[in-house]
Design an enzyme around this catalytic site. Structure first.
Site, mmCIF file in Angstrom:
data_model
loop_
_atom_site.group_PDB
_atom_site.id
_atom_site.type_symbol
_atom_site.label_atom_id
_atom_site.label_comp_id
_atom_site.label_asym_id
_atom_site.label_seq_id
_atom_site.Cartn_x
_atom_site.Cartn_y
_atom_site.Cartn_z
ATOM 1 N N VAL B 8 0.787 -1.076 -0.038
ATOM 2 C CA VAL B 8 0.056 0.095 -0.003
ATOM 3 C C VAL B 8 0.705 1.111 0.031
ATOM 4 O O VAL B 8 1.827 1.598 0.863
ATOM 5 C CB VAL B 8 -0.819 0.003 1.332
ATOM 6 C CG1 VAL B 8 -1.886 1.168 1.191
ATOM 7 C CG2 VAL B 8 -1.578 -1.077 1.413
ATOM 8 N N CYS B 9 0.436 2.094 -1.012
ATOM 9 C CA CYS B 9 1.069 3.379 -0.830
ATOM 10 C C CYS B 9 0.049 4.744 -1.437
ATOM 11 O O CYS B 9 -0.974 4.131 -1.849
ATOM 12 C CB CYS B 9 2.357 3.541 -1.632
ATOM 13 S SG CYS B 9 2.262 3.633 -3.314
ATOM 14 N N GLY B 10 0.404 5.665 -1.365
ATOM 15 C CA GLY B 10 -0.570 6.855 -1.874
ATOM 16 C C GLY B 10 -1.122 6.310 -3.093
ATOM 17 O O GLY B 10 -2.488 6.586 -3.008
ATOM 18 N N GLY B 12 -0.736 4.068 -4.952
ATOM 19 C CA GLY B 12 -0.902 2.444 -5.272
ATOM 20 C C GLY B 12 -0.011 2.243 -6.630
ATOM 21 O O GLY B 12 -0.472 1.172 -7.231
ATOM 22 N N THR B 39 -1.932 -1.348 -4.083
ATOM 23 C CA THR B 39 -3.001 -0.485 -3.865
ATOM 24 C C THR B 39 -3.064 0.715 -3.106
ATOM 25 O O THR B 39 -1.793 0.985 -2.532
ATOM 26 C CB THR B 39 -4.472 -1.248 -3.060
ATOM 27 O OG1 THR B 39 -5.538 -0.467 -3.312
ATOM 28 C CG2 THR B 39 -4.154 -1.404 -1.705
#
Lengths: 159, 99
Positions: B8-10, B12, B39
């Site tokens: 998960v990152c800002g 995605g 995502t």
């Protein structure tokens, strides 16, 4: 930066800015995006998208010896993958990726424009490894010439 | 053993791809076969509840809430700081996942 023969990370001097003089994150992104837009690496909305995304999901990273930023936006705004690098004459205020309420001062920006993140994992991994090389980042922070920075970075990329 | 990782990152895309690639490579050395999905934070709860993932690694903060699967902070992979601790925690977590 472009894909090398082995699909690896290569830094192109024309997208490297030594001692860039900016007064804010937005200013830095706008300046760094000019050539990218002109040469059709990204769409014209790219800088505004990067700036907007940074507000919701900041990309400031606190390394052991300095703070850097790795701004980027969705792949749909990118035609051709490239990583632009700027060392800053004066630090700018940005927010931390892991704690967005925390304001930190960034000395260096890696503006990442990737048009296929899943397909370019190699490049992203190689880039990630560079952030961990304290001495490298410290060295390039003090260089005044984009060509010299490009050389240092390219030598440091692990295959 | 096959593992389904949710990274998960800002947005995605970029940061989560970075860490997913690294995690895959490292766990493969221990004999795990890892599939990664990237995502953004807004979609995590739904995906986590769906039962298709074994663990979550994030670099942007997740929404508050209870997650039915282990959640790990992967920022150490980006900065190199606390990276060893991350790998230790990841491997310990993965070892406890029974299928």
């Amino acid at each position: 930066m472009s894909e090398g023969n082995n699909g690896g990370l290569v830094f192109d001097q024309q997208f490297i800015y030594a001692q860039l003089d900016v007064d804010s994150f937005a200013d830095a992104i706008n300046k760094m995006s000019q050539k990218l837009i002109k040469q059709n690496y990204v769409v014209s909305e790219f800088p505004e998208k990067v700036i907007a995304r940074e507000k919701d999901f900041p990309t400031g990273l606190s390394l052991s010896n300095m703070n850097i930023s790795i701004p980027h936006t969705e792949a749909s705004y990118v035609h051709k993958t490239v990583v632009s690098v700027a060392t800053l004459k004066n630090k700018i205020n940005v927010h931390s990726m892991i704690d967005p309420k925390q304001e930190i001062q960034s000395s260096m920006l890696f503006l990442i424009s990737v048009n296929d993140p899943k397909g370019q994992i190699t490049i992203l991994k190689q880039l990630m490894k560079l952030f961990q090389k304290e001495n490298l980042l410290d060295t390039i922070l003090h260089l005044e010439d984009a060509g010299a920075i490009a050389q240092e970075l390219n030598n440091a990329v692990e295959n | 053993m096959h593992l389904n990782l949710l990274a998960v990152c800002g947005s995605g895309t970029v940061t989560s791809s970075m860490i997913a690639g690294e995690i895959k490579e490292e766990l493969e050395k221990d004999g795990y076969d890892v599939s990664a999905t990237e995502t953004r934070p807004t979609e995590v709860q739904q995906l986590a509840q769906g039962g298709n993932f074994d663990l979550i690694v994030y670099t942007s903060p997740l929404p508050e809430g209870d997650y039915p699967i282990p959640v790990l902070n992967g920022t150490g992979l980006l900065t190199g700081m606390g990276e060893d601790e991350f790998w230790d925690e990841l491997k310990a977590t993965v070892a406890k996942i029974k299928k």
